[in-house]
Design a protein around this motif. Structure first.
Motif, PDB file in Angstrom:
ATOM      1  N   ALA A   1      -8.859   4.136  10.266  1.00 54.78           N
ATOM      2  CA  ALA A   1      -9.652   3.309  11.063  1.00 54.78           C
ATOM      3  C   ALA A   1     -11.128   3.950  11.091  1.00 54.78           C
ATOM      4  O   ALA A   1     -12.073   3.424  11.201  1.00 54.78           O
ATOM      5  N   GLU A   2     -11.056   5.318  10.865  1.00 52.32           N
ATOM      6  CA  GLU A   2     -12.309   6.012  11.201  1.00 52.32           C
ATOM      7  C   GLU A   2     -13.006   6.246   9.932  1.00 52.32           C
ATOM      8  O   GLU A   2     -14.275   5.797   9.974  1.00 52.32           O
ATOM      9  N   ARG A   3     -12.448   6.873   8.920  1.00 53.44           N
ATOM     10  CA  ARG A   3     -13.231   6.843   7.636  1.00 53.44           C
ATOM     11  C   ARG A   3     -13.288   5.622   6.904  1.00 53.44           C
ATOM     12  O   ARG A   3     -14.229   5.577   6.069  1.00 53.44           O
ATOM     13  N   HIS A   4     -12.375   4.875   6.536  1.00 56.09           N
ATOM     14  CA  HIS A   4     -12.280   3.756   5.689  1.00 56.09           C
ATOM     15  C   HIS A   4     -12.473   2.386   6.503  1.00 56.09           C
ATOM     16  O   HIS A   4     -12.262   1.397   5.818  1.00 56.09           O
ATOM     17  N   GLY A   5     -13.065   2.426   7.585  1.00 49.56           N
ATOM     18  CA  GLY A   5     -13.133   1.198   8.418  1.00 49.56           C
ATOM     19  C   GLY A   5     -13.804   0.126   7.663  1.00 49.56           C
ATOM     20  O   GLY A   5     -13.569  -1.031   7.955  1.00 49.56           O
ATOM     21  N   ASP A   6     -14.823   0.604   7.026  1.00 55.20           N
ATOM     22  CA  ASP A   6     -15.751  -0.296   6.412  1.00 55.20           C
ATOM     23  C   ASP A   6     -14.862  -1.369   5.381  1.00 55.20           C
ATOM     24  O   ASP A   6     -15.581  -2.161   4.635  1.00 55.20           O
ATOM     25  N   ALA A   7     -13.678  -0.758   4.890  1.00 55.91           N
ATOM     26  CA  ALA A   7     -12.835  -1.301   3.863  1.00 55.91           C
ATOM     27  C   ALA A   7     -12.516  -2.478   4.420  1.00 55.91           C
ATOM     28  O   ALA A   7     -12.161  -3.747   3.570  1.00 55.91           O
ATOM     29  N   VAL A   8     -12.554  -2.810   5.777  1.00 64.18           N
ATOM     30  CA  VAL A   8     -11.929  -3.968   6.364  1.00 64.18           C
ATOM     31  C   VAL A   8     -13.047  -4.813   6.881  1.00 64.18           C
ATOM     32  O   VAL A   8     -13.820  -4.478   7.636  1.00 64.18           O
ATOM     33  N   GLY A   9     -13.071  -6.119   6.399  1.00 63.54           N
ATOM     34  CA  GLY A   9     -14.044  -7.062   6.801  1.00 63.54           C
ATOM     35  C   GLY A   9     -13.361  -8.479   7.189  1.00 63.54           C
ATOM     36  O   GLY A   9     -12.021  -8.401   7.063  1.00 63.54           O
ATOM     37  N   PRO A  10     -14.019  -9.358   7.698  1.00 69.59           N
ATOM     38  CA  PRO A  10     -13.466 -10.733   8.155  1.00 69.59           C
ATOM     39  C   PRO A  10     -12.866 -11.475   6.894  1.00 69.59           C
ATOM     40  O   PRO A  10     -12.047 -12.470   6.999  1.00 69.59           O
ATOM     41  N   ARG A  11     -13.101 -10.930   5.753  1.00 66.88           N
ATOM     42  CA  ARG A  11     -12.411 -11.795   4.482  1.00 66.88           C
ATOM     43  C   ARG A  11     -11.213 -11.043   4.083  1.00 66.88           C
ATOM     44  O   ARG A  11     -10.731 -11.105   3.179  1.00 66.88           O
ATOM     45  N   THR A  12     -10.983  -9.828   4.641  1.00 66.51           N
ATOM     46  CA  THR A  12      -9.811  -8.954   4.224  1.00 66.51           C
ATOM     47  C   THR A  12      -8.485  -9.400   4.731  1.00 66.51           C
ATOM     48  O   THR A  12      -8.331  -9.361   6.065  1.00 66.51           O
ATOM     49  N   THR A  13      -7.651  -9.248   4.009  1.00 71.64           N
ATOM     50  CA  THR A  13      -6.128  -9.132   4.384  1.00 71.64           C
ATOM     51  C   THR A  13      -5.618  -8.007   4.238  1.00 71.64           C
ATOM     52  O   THR A  13      -5.710  -7.400   3.342  1.00 71.64           O
ATOM     53  N   VAL A  14      -4.844  -7.334   5.205  1.00 72.09           N
ATOM     54  CA  VAL A  14      -4.426  -5.975   5.089  1.00 72.09           C
ATOM     55  C   VAL A  14      -3.004  -5.944   5.019  1.00 72.09           C
ATOM     56  O   VAL A  14      -2.231  -6.830   5.885  1.00 72.09           O
ATOM     57  N   PHE A  15      -2.192  -5.569   4.074  1.00 72.82           N
ATOM     58  CA  PHE A  15      -0.637  -5.056   4.219  1.00 72.82           C
ATOM     59  C   PHE A  15      -0.444  -3.729   4.665  1.00 72.82           C
ATOM     60  O   PHE A  15      -1.045  -2.847   3.771  1.00 72.82           O
ATOM     61  N   VAL A  16       0.267  -3.451   5.451  1.00 72.38           N
ATOM     62  CA  VAL A  16       0.836  -2.092   5.686  1.00 72.38           C
ATOM     63  C   VAL A  16       2.199  -2.115   5.352  1.00 72.38           C
ATOM     64  O   VAL A  16       3.023  -2.923   5.610  1.00 72.38           O
ATOM     65  N   LEU A  17       2.650  -1.252   4.484  1.00 72.34           N
ATOM     66  CA  LEU A  17       3.941  -0.939   3.864  1.00 72.34           C
ATOM     67  C   LEU A  17       4.475   0.405   4.521  1.00 72.34           C
ATOM     68  O   LEU A  17       3.978   1.463   4.119  1.00 72.34           O
ATOM     69  N   GLY A  18       5.656   0.230   5.073  1.00 71.28           N
ATOM     70  CA  GLY A  18       6.128   1.359   5.660  1.00 71.28           C
ATOM     71  C   GLY A  18       7.156   0.919   6.576  1.00 71.28           C
ATOM     72  O   GLY A  18       7.614  -0.131   7.134  1.00 71.28           O
ATOM     73  N   ASP A  19       8.160   2.180   6.816  1.00 65.66           N
ATOM     74  CA  ASP A  19       9.269   1.809   7.801  1.00 65.66           C
ATOM     75  C   ASP A  19       8.910   2.129   9.346  1.00 65.66           C
ATOM     76  O   ASP A  19       9.836   2.037  10.155  1.00 65.66           O
ATOM     77  N   ALA A  20       7.665   2.505   9.342  1.00 73.71           N
ATOM     78  CA  ALA A  20       7.074   2.752  10.971  1.00 73.71           C
ATOM     79  C   ALA A  20       8.098   3.714  11.508  1.00 73.71           C
ATOM     80  O   ALA A  20       8.101   3.870  12.906  1.00 73.71           O
ATOM     81  N   ARG A  21       8.565   4.653  11.052  1.00 71.75           N
ATOM     82  CA  ARG A  21       9.347   5.951  11.568  1.00 71.75           C
ATOM     83  C   ARG A  21       8.059   7.066  11.699  1.00 71.75           C
ATOM     84  O   ARG A  21       7.724   7.618  10.745  1.00 71.75           O
TER      85      ARG A  21
END
Lengths: 450, 285
Positions: free
Chosen positions: A363-383
């Motif tokens: 969120a801090e360093r690459h926050g500009d990668a995410v904009g209103p046209r972006t769909t984000v997928f997070v892959l992981g087991d959340a452990r």
């Protein structure tokens, strides 16, 4: 058709259904007709006939063959007692491998299991093990002998000789398969055949759990990336086509109707602006889930021409962009995980995953990668290894992005157990269970923006 | 049409199609059970050829429906010949409407398309529906009626039922998953790459001038390429092309120079060529 044969067929069908292959009654009847037409003299014809009538795709074949071998075995009981001498068996095996005599290899496999695969003595605890057989017979150590044998027999045939080693390795691999089949058959004779058919036959590749897939299973999965990507691409294209027509553009319809005296003769459909969806992938590549992340990264990469922009970030407890690694690595899918570990900065103080720190850094360093046209997928087991899940960072990402989806390779019932922060994250973003290729294909087809 | 599986193999071989046991068995069953045959497999393994060979054996007319994106009812089933209908109407000005109407919706004005052609008439027919996966999902629905009951309903004429069922072959490259309903109505056949021995026979049959030892080496090299992880592995068609190339070059055995010079016949991507050259120990290109 006699009752025992019909019963045999229906239990075969039941075993196939237990493996998720959908076989209807109509197909079972067809299979019975095929059996009647083909007769029982040739087992391989029967196998092909049943496969043609019962199966609907080539992916089901790896399940069908072992199940068929159980219900329509090559023989019954122990083979002709051979010499119980290991060296003698190895000699004959080497000769059979050199000649590539498949019938002889099958007989030798039966003999090997009979001679070296048995364990236990009390009824109920005894059985036949392919692992033990192969461990004692060691077919892989015959390579050099077989090579010399073939060379002596045919002489040198020039260029193609450099392929010989690989060919022999494939033959040895086939022999190992024969031993496994034979051991399963012998076990099934002692125990309940239906149970063996359900338990001892590996599931189709698209139903293998990502988290429990072994190395060769993962390699097999990687080979399905391209076909799956092609299928998903056509599905996306179809969805796009459908979305492009449909709703009526009232303003332009009315404008057009002026020339016909206000009667809307020709309805004008709303034209969609070609949206240029962007995709951001955040992948946990720590040891526990790396198989899943690798597979998904390759899949998204294979789909990249469907999107204007795809960016991929990998993390363990620090995050780094790996988009570049993925592009030129398309040819070498197997080494992807190792390359990411080697070339990207993913770990800080320690080597275990920390979602809170990694997401915060994103969120801090690459926050500009995410904009209103972006769909984000997070892959992981959340452990998160008991550390702070950093929900604020996730909230920040969801506010910026068009959609955020979380794909979790763990089964739903395990979410929230131990150090899993899945329920907390699931409150903020849509979390989906994604345990195997089948689920992943369905999710990606449904969730990807169009 | 056939008496046994062996009969299928022999008669297919007579037309120049060498069939593996699985192909022969499935063709035999398709004929016996009267079910359509769905053939899948990589490009260039002879899916379409199979239909042609069966047509040749049966002395049947081959009716072919080539599917593509956007193929529809009027391309696949039937269409009314509007131009001719208009001519007919203007030719008979004095007739009453009822006479004209019954006349312009008669067989004379019907343009039959492949699916309807295949189920009409008494002579034997082989219907080939090529690249079914390229067609839209709607067309599959159309196929369902035709393939399960072999009948077509034309509202103005009534239902036309086949007096003699055609032998139906559908081919697919699996670029789209065909619907379960369609698969259920068909026998499934996957034609993969042939076994070494069979492929050798195919090469010898299609390229008769080639030396036997060279044919064997050719097939072994192709087999090794298929085992590699390539973007597009060579198919049977490429093997035959390669054998022809070698024959034309007058090569009597394989060596590094020849293989390197002709690898492009087998592999269609530069990455693949480089990778294969490295694996086969050819010197850098």
């Amino acid at each position: 058709m006699t009752t025992p044969v019909a019963e045999r067929l229906t239990s075969l069908v039941a075993a196939l259904r237990a493996h998720g292959i959908r076989v209807g009654t109509g197909e079972t009847v067809d299979a019975a007709q095929a059996m009647a037409a083909l007769g029982f003299e040739d087992r391989e014809l029967l196998r092909e006939g049943l496969a043609a009538t019962l199966l609907h795709g080539i992916a089901q074949r790896p399940v069908f063959d072992p199940v068929f071998d159980l219900y329509f075995p090559r023989g019954v009981g122990a083979p002709e007692p051979g010499t119980a001498d290991r060296d003698d068996l190895r000699d004959r095996l080497a000769a059979a491998l050199a000649a590539n005599d498949e019938a002889l290899l099958a007989r030798l496999a039966a003999e090997a299991v009979d001679g070296f695969g048995g364990y236990g003595s009390a009824p109920g605890s005894d059985g036949w093990s392919s692992y033990q057989t192969l461990d004692r017979v060691r077919p892989q150590t015959l390579l050099a002998r077989v090579r010399a044998d073939v060379g002596a027999r045919n002489g040198s045939s020039g260029f193609a000789d450099r392929l010989l080693d690989d060919e022999i390795r494939r033959r040895i691999e086939a022999f190992r398969g024969l031993v496994a089949t034979e051991a399963r058959r012998r076990v099934a004779e002692r125990r309940d055949r239906d149970q063996i058919a359900r338990r001892a036959v590996a599931p189709t590749a698209d139903r293998v759990d990502f988290l429990f897939a072994g190395k060769d299973r993962l390699a097999e999965l990687r080979r399905t990336v391209q076909p799956l990507a092609r299928k998903l691409a056509t599905r996306l294209a179809a969805r796009r086509r459908r979305a492009a027509r449909g709703s009526i553009d009232l303003r332009r319809t009315l404008r057009g109707s002026l020339s016909t005296g206000g009667v809307p003769m020709r309805p004008v459909l709303r034209r969609r602006r070609p949206a240029r969806p962007e995709l951001v992938l955040l992948c946990d590549v720590s040891g526990s889930v790396s198989g899943f992340s690798d597979f998904t990264m390759l899949l998204v990469q294979a789909l990249h021409d469907q999107f204007s922009k795809v960016r991929v970030f990998a993390f363990v407890n620090r995050i780094d962009e790996v988009t570049g690694l993925l592009e030129h690595g398309a040819a070498d899918a197997a080494g992807l995980g190792a390359r990411i570990q080697a070339e990207a900065t993913l770990t800080g103080w320690h080597g275990s995953s920390d979602y809170g720190v990694a997401l915060g850094e994103f969120a801090e360093r690459h926050g500009d990668a995410v904009g209103p046209r972006t769909t984000v997928f997070v892959l992981g087991d959340a452990r998160t290894n008991m550390s702070d899940p950093n929900l604020a960072a996730v909230r920040l990402i969801t506010e910026r992005a068009r959609r955020v989806h979380w794909l979790n390779p763990e089964q739903r019932s395990l979410w929230g157990t131990g150090d899993s922060a899945a329920p907390e994250y699931a409150e903020l973003v849509e979390m989906h269970e994604c345990r195997n290729v089948r689920q992943l294909g369905a999710l990606v087809g449904r969730l990807l923006p169009i | 049409m056939f008496t046994s599986v062996d009969d299928v193999s022999v008669r297919l071989a007579e037309t120049g199609y060498l069939a593996s046991p699985s192909v022969a068995t499935t063709v035999f069953l398709a004929d016996r059970l009267g079910k359509p045959l769905l053939v899948e497999g990589p490009a260039g393994v002879g899916k379409t050829e199979l239909a042609k060979a069966v047509a040749e054996i049966a002395g049947a007319e081959l009716v072919r429906l080539q599917c593509y994106e956007g193929v529809d009812e009027s391309r696949a089933l039937y269409e009314w010949n509007h131009a001719k209908q208009l001519l007919r109407i203007s030719a008979g000005r004095d007739e009453t409407w009822d006479e004209t109407r019954t006349d312009i919706f008669s067989e004379e004005f019907l343009l039959t398309r492949p699916l309807l052609t295949a189920i009409r008439g008494d002579e034997p027919k082989v219907l080939l529906i090529d690249e079914t996966d390229k067609a839209d999902v709607e067309v599959e629905g159309l196929l369902l009626e035709v393939l399960s009951d072999f009948q077509v309903t034309v509202p103005e004429l009534g239902t036309i039922t086949a007096t003699r069922r055609p032998f139906v072959v559908l081919t697919s490259n699996a670029s789209r998953e065909l619907s379960e309903a369609l698969r259920r109505r068909c026998l499934f056949l996957h034609i993969g790459f042939p076994e070494e021995e069979l492929e050798r026979r195919i090469v010898r049959l299609k390229v008769p001038g080639l030396d036997a030892a060279l044919a064997e080496s050719v097939v072994r090299v192709v087999g090794a390429l298929r085992a590699m992880d390539l973007r597009k592995v060579p198919s049977v068609a490429e093997t035959i092309d390669w054998a022809r190339t070698l024959l034309a070059l007058g090569a009597d055995s394989l060596d590094e120079t020849v293989v390197r010079a002709t690898l492009g016949v087998l592999l269609k991507h530069q990455d693949d060529v480089l990778k294969a050259a490295a694996k086969l120990d050819l010197d850098a290109l």
